[in-house]
Design a protein around this motif. Structure first.
Motif: not given
Length: 103
Positions: A22-23, A26, A29-32, A95-96
């Motif tokens: 998780a990051w 921008e 939060q952005h995850c893989t 979202e994603g």
């Protein structure tokens, strides 16, 4: 970019699997996330993710206790309260895109 270190046990274990990254980037939060591993083993994916996240919360509480002296039980209670509140009334949309990560 400021990545975290890979834990020594994961470096030693040739079968180690990264399940979550998780990051904050921008302004969000952005995850893989590796989903499907447990389901592929005939286990209840949601149940095992719950256990995985509970262990993660305990690691966070232990780290806050070690670094800042915050009591583990109080930290876990605060995290769970915030978790329930955020799930009930999200402060931002999720979202994603989901790619097939089965490998």
């Amino acid at each position: 970019m400021k990545p975290l270190v890979i834990p020594p046990a994961a470096q030693r274990d040739e079968n180690a699997v990264q399940m979550l990254s998780a990051w904050i980037a921008e302004h969000g939060q952005h995850c893989t996330i590796k989903v499907g591993m447990w389901e592929g083993q005939g286990r209840n994916e949601a149940l095992i993710w719950g256990m995985f996240l509970a262990d993660t919360i305990r690691h966070i509480a232990n780290a806050l206790q070690e670094n800042y002296g915050q009591p583990v039980p109080e930290t876990i209670s605060a995290i769970l309260a915030a978790l329930h509140e955020e799930l009930g009334e999200p402060t931002s949309p999720v979202e994603g895109n989901f790619a097939d990560g089965h490998n």
